[in-house]
Design a protein around this motif. Structure first.
Motif, PDB file in Angstrom:
ATOM      1  N   ARG A   1       0.827  -1.208   0.000  1.00  0.00           N
ATOM      2  CA  ARG A   1       0.000   0.000   0.000  1.00  0.00           C
ATOM      3  C   ARG A   1       0.863   1.260   0.000  1.00  0.00           C
ATOM      4  O   ARG A   1       1.580   1.538   0.965  1.00  0.00           O
ATOM      5  CB  ARG A   1      -0.944  -0.007   1.194  1.00  0.00           C
ATOM      6  N   ALA A   2       0.770   2.004  -1.102  1.00  0.00           N
ATOM      7  CA  ALA A   2       1.568   3.220  -1.244  1.00  0.00           C
ATOM      8  C   ALA A   2       0.664   4.430  -1.428  1.00  0.00           C
ATOM      9  O   ALA A   2      -0.390   4.345  -2.049  1.00  0.00           O
ATOM     10  CB  ALA A   2       2.502   3.096  -2.440  1.00  0.00           C
ATOM     11  N   LEU A   3       1.096   5.529  -0.866  1.00  0.00           N
ATOM     12  CA  LEU A   3       0.395   6.798  -1.018  1.00  0.00           C
ATOM     13  C   LEU A   3       1.263   7.698  -1.880  1.00  0.00           C
ATOM     14  O   LEU A   3       2.443   7.898  -1.592  1.00  0.00           O
ATOM     15  CB  LEU A   3       0.169   7.451   0.347  1.00  0.00           C
ATOM     16  N   LEU A   4       0.698   8.222  -2.951  1.00  0.00           N
ATOM     17  CA  LEU A   4       1.410   9.154  -3.825  1.00  0.00           C
ATOM     18  C   LEU A   4       1.146  10.571  -3.344  1.00  0.00           C
ATOM     19  O   LEU A   4      -0.007  10.960  -3.159  1.00  0.00           O
ATOM     20  CB  LEU A   4       0.956   8.976  -5.275  1.00  0.00           C
ATOM     21  N   VAL A   5       2.208  11.323  -3.141  1.00  0.00           N
ATOM     22  CA  VAL A   5       2.106  12.698  -2.665  1.00  0.00           C
ATOM     23  C   VAL A   5       2.917  13.583  -3.614  1.00  0.00           C
ATOM     24  O   VAL A   5       4.060  13.253  -3.947  1.00  0.00           O
ATOM     25  CB  VAL A   5       2.662  12.834  -1.227  1.00  0.00           C
TER      26      VAL A   5
ATOM     27  N   SER B   1       1.250  -6.038  -7.546  1.00  0.00           N
ATOM     28  CA  SER B   1       2.041  -6.084  -6.313  1.00  0.00           C
ATOM     29  C   SER B   1       2.090  -4.733  -5.612  1.00  0.00           C
ATOM     30  O   SER B   1       2.861  -4.539  -4.681  1.00  0.00           O
ATOM     31  CB  SER B   1       3.463  -6.550  -6.618  1.00  0.00           C
ATOM     32  N   LEU B   2       1.253  -3.809  -6.052  1.00  0.00           N
ATOM     33  CA  LEU B   2       1.185  -2.486  -5.467  1.00  0.00           C
ATOM     34  C   LEU B   2      -0.277  -2.064  -5.469  1.00  0.00           C
ATOM     35  O   LEU B   2      -1.017  -2.392  -6.396  1.00  0.00           O
ATOM     36  CB  LEU B   2       2.022  -1.497  -6.301  1.00  0.00           C
ATOM     37  N   SER B   3      -0.685  -1.396  -4.420  1.00  0.00           N
ATOM     38  CA  SER B   3      -2.028  -0.843  -4.388  1.00  0.00           C
ATOM     39  C   SER B   3      -1.945   0.566  -3.816  1.00  0.00           C
ATOM     40  O   SER B   3      -1.011   0.899  -3.101  1.00  0.00           O
ATOM     41  CB  SER B   3      -2.962  -1.718  -3.546  1.00  0.00           C
ATOM     42  N   SER B   4      -2.931   1.374  -4.151  1.00  0.00           N
ATOM     43  CA  SER B   4      -2.902   2.754  -3.682  1.00  0.00           C
ATOM     44  C   SER B   4      -3.612   2.863  -2.340  1.00  0.00           C
ATOM     45  O   SER B   4      -4.644   2.240  -2.116  1.00  0.00           O
ATOM     46  CB  SER B   4      -3.546   3.687  -4.703  1.00  0.00           C
ATOM     47  N   ALA B   5      -3.043   3.662  -1.476  1.00  0.00           N
ATOM     48  CA  ALA B   5      -3.635   3.931  -0.163  1.00  0.00           C
ATOM     49  C   ALA B   5      -4.481   5.200  -0.270  1.00  0.00           C
ATOM     50  O   ALA B   5      -4.173   6.100  -1.042  1.00  0.00           O
ATOM     51  CB  ALA B   5      -2.545   4.103   0.876  1.00  0.00           C
ATOM     52  N   ARG B   6      -5.541   5.252   0.504  1.00  0.00           N
ATOM     53  CA  ARG B   6      -6.424   6.423   0.467  1.00  0.00           C
ATOM     54  C   ARG B   6      -5.871   7.596   1.263  1.00  0.00           C
ATOM     55  O   ARG B   6      -6.090   8.744   0.919  1.00  0.00           O
ATOM     56  CB  ARG B   6      -7.795   6.051   0.997  1.00  0.00           C
ATOM     57  N   ASP B   7      -5.179   7.290   2.355  1.00  0.00           N
ATOM     58  CA  ASP B   7      -4.596   8.353   3.169  1.00  0.00           C
ATOM     59  C   ASP B   7      -3.335   7.826   3.843  1.00  0.00           C
ATOM     60  O   ASP B   7      -2.973   6.663   3.709  1.00  0.00           O
ATOM     61  CB  ASP B   7      -5.593   8.878   4.193  1.00  0.00           C
ATOM     62  N   LEU B   8      -2.689   8.680   4.587  1.00  0.00           N
ATOM     63  CA  LEU B   8      -1.413   8.331   5.218  1.00  0.00           C
ATOM     64  C   LEU B   8      -1.568   7.202   6.229  1.00  0.00           C
ATOM     65  O   LEU B   8      -0.700   6.337   6.343  1.00  0.00           O
ATOM     66  CB  LEU B   8      -0.810   9.569   5.883  1.00  0.00           C
ATOM     67  N   ALA B   9      -2.671   7.165   6.939  1.00  0.00           N
ATOM     68  CA  ALA B   9      -2.884   6.115   7.942  1.00  0.00           C
ATOM     69  C   ALA B   9      -2.981   4.737   7.299  1.00  0.00           C
ATOM     70  O   ALA B   9      -2.578   3.738   7.893  1.00  0.00           O
ATOM     71  CB  ALA B   9      -4.144   6.409   8.750  1.00  0.00           C
ATOM     72  N   ASP B  10      -3.482   4.666   6.082  1.00  0.00           N
ATOM     73  CA  ASP B  10      -3.668   3.404   5.370  1.00  0.00           C
ATOM     74  C   ASP B  10      -2.388   2.954   4.637  1.00  0.00           C
ATOM     75  O   ASP B  10      -2.247   1.800   4.284  1.00  0.00           O
ATOM     76  CB  ASP B  10      -4.806   3.579   4.356  1.00  0.00           C
ATOM     77  N   ALA B  11      -1.456   3.861   4.414  1.00  0.00           N
ATOM     78  CA  ALA B  11      -0.263   3.570   3.613  1.00  0.00           C
ATOM     79  C   ALA B  11       0.824   2.862   4.410  1.00  0.00           C
ATOM     80  O   ALA B  11       0.985   3.089   5.610  1.00  0.00           O
ATOM     81  CB  ALA B  11       0.302   4.867   3.048  1.00  0.00           C
ATOM     82  N   GLU B  12       1.570   2.000   3.712  1.00  0.00           N
ATOM     83  CA  GLU B  12       2.773   1.390   4.292  1.00  0.00           C
ATOM     84  C   GLU B  12       4.008   2.221   3.948  1.00  0.00           C
ATOM     85  O   GLU B  12       4.984   2.212   4.680  1.00  0.00           O
ATOM     86  CB  GLU B  12       2.945  -0.035   3.764  1.00  0.00           C
ATOM     87  N   TYR B  13       3.935   2.904   2.810  1.00  0.00           N
ATOM     88  CA  TYR B  13       5.001   3.819   2.431  1.00  0.00           C
ATOM     89  C   TYR B  13       4.453   4.918   1.541  1.00  0.00           C
ATOM     90  O   TYR B  13       3.338   4.833   1.035  1.00  0.00           O
ATOM     91  CB  TYR B  13       6.176   3.101   1.769  1.00  0.00           C
TER      92      TYR B  13
END
Length: 183
Positions: free
Chosen positions: A50-54, A105-117
Motif C-alpha cells: 500500500r503506497a500513497l502518492l504525494v 504487487s502495489l495498491s494505492s492507499a487512500r490516506d497516510l494512515a492506510d499507507a505502508e510507504y
C-alpha cells in the motif's frame, strides 16, 4: 660530478612521485555518518503493497538534515494536490496504475494512515520544452516508522538526480520490478 647530481635529482623526483602516488591510492576516510540520517534500503519494500502518492513543492531549506526535514514535511502533508500539482499527480498516478494493473504487487492507499510507504515527488520547477510543460523535481520513497519496533520513518529510495516526474516514476517502477522479480 654532473652524473651524480643528475642521478640524485632523479632519485629525489622518483621518491616524490612514489609518495604522491601512494597518497592518492589510499582510500579516503569515509564521511562521518549523520546520526539523524534514517536512510534504509529499497529491499524494505519487497512485501509492502500500500503506497500513497504525494505531490507538492517542499519548502524545506534545512541543509543540515535535509532528509529528516523532507520526511516531516511529507508526513504532515496529508492533503490532495491542488492546482497544477493535480496535473503532476495524475501523470505520475497514470504510470503507477499501469504497473498496478500489470503486476498487482502495489495498491494505492487512500490516506497516510492506510499507507505502508509514501511515494513523494517534490516539484522543483516546471520546464517548458517544445510548447509542453514538464514537472521537474526529485522523487523519494519514504517508509513509515514503527514505534513498536523503534524504527523511525526513513527514505529508502531516491531518484539519482532531479528529473521529469514520469521518468523518475519509471526508474522507481524498474527498481520495484527488479526487487520483486517481476518480468
Amino acid at each position: 660530478m654532473v652524473f651524480t647530481l643528475h642521478k640524485t635529482a632523479s632519485s629525489v623526483l622518483f621518491v616524490l612521485l612514489v609518495c604522491v602516488a601512494s597518497a592518492m591510492a589510499q582510500p579516503a576516510e569515509p564521511a562521518a555518518e549523520n546520526p539523524n540520517n534514517h536512510v534504509g534500503t529499497i529491499s524494505e519494500l519487497r512485501y509492502k503493497q500500500r503506497a500513497l502518492l504525494v505531490v507538492f513543492k517542499s519548502r524545506v531549506i534545512d541543509v543540515n538534515n535535509r532528509e529528516r526535514a523532507i520526511i516531516e514535511d511529507v508526513l504532515k502533508a496529508d492533503r490532495p494536490p491542488q492546482g497544477r500539482y493535480r496535473f503532476v499527480y495524475n501523470e505520475l498516478a497514470r504510470k503507477l496504475n499501469k504497473y498496478i494493473n500489470k503486476y498487482g504487487s502495489l495498491s494505492s492507499a487512500r490516506d497516510l494512515a492506510d499507507a505502508e510507504y509514501v511515494i513523494y515527488f517534490n516539484v522543483v520547477e516546471f520546464r517548458r520544452i517544445l510548447n509542453a510543460v514538464y514537472p521537474y523535481g526529485e522523487l523519494f520513497v519514504i517508509v513509515k516508522g514503527s514505534p513498536r519496533e523503534s524504527k523511525p520513518p526513513r527514505i529508502v529510495w531516491r531518484a539519482k538526480k532531479m528529473m521529469v516526474g514520469t521518468d523518475a516514476i519509471g526508474d522507481l517502477v524498474k527498481d520495484l520490478k527488479a526487487l520483486r522479480g517481476e518480468g
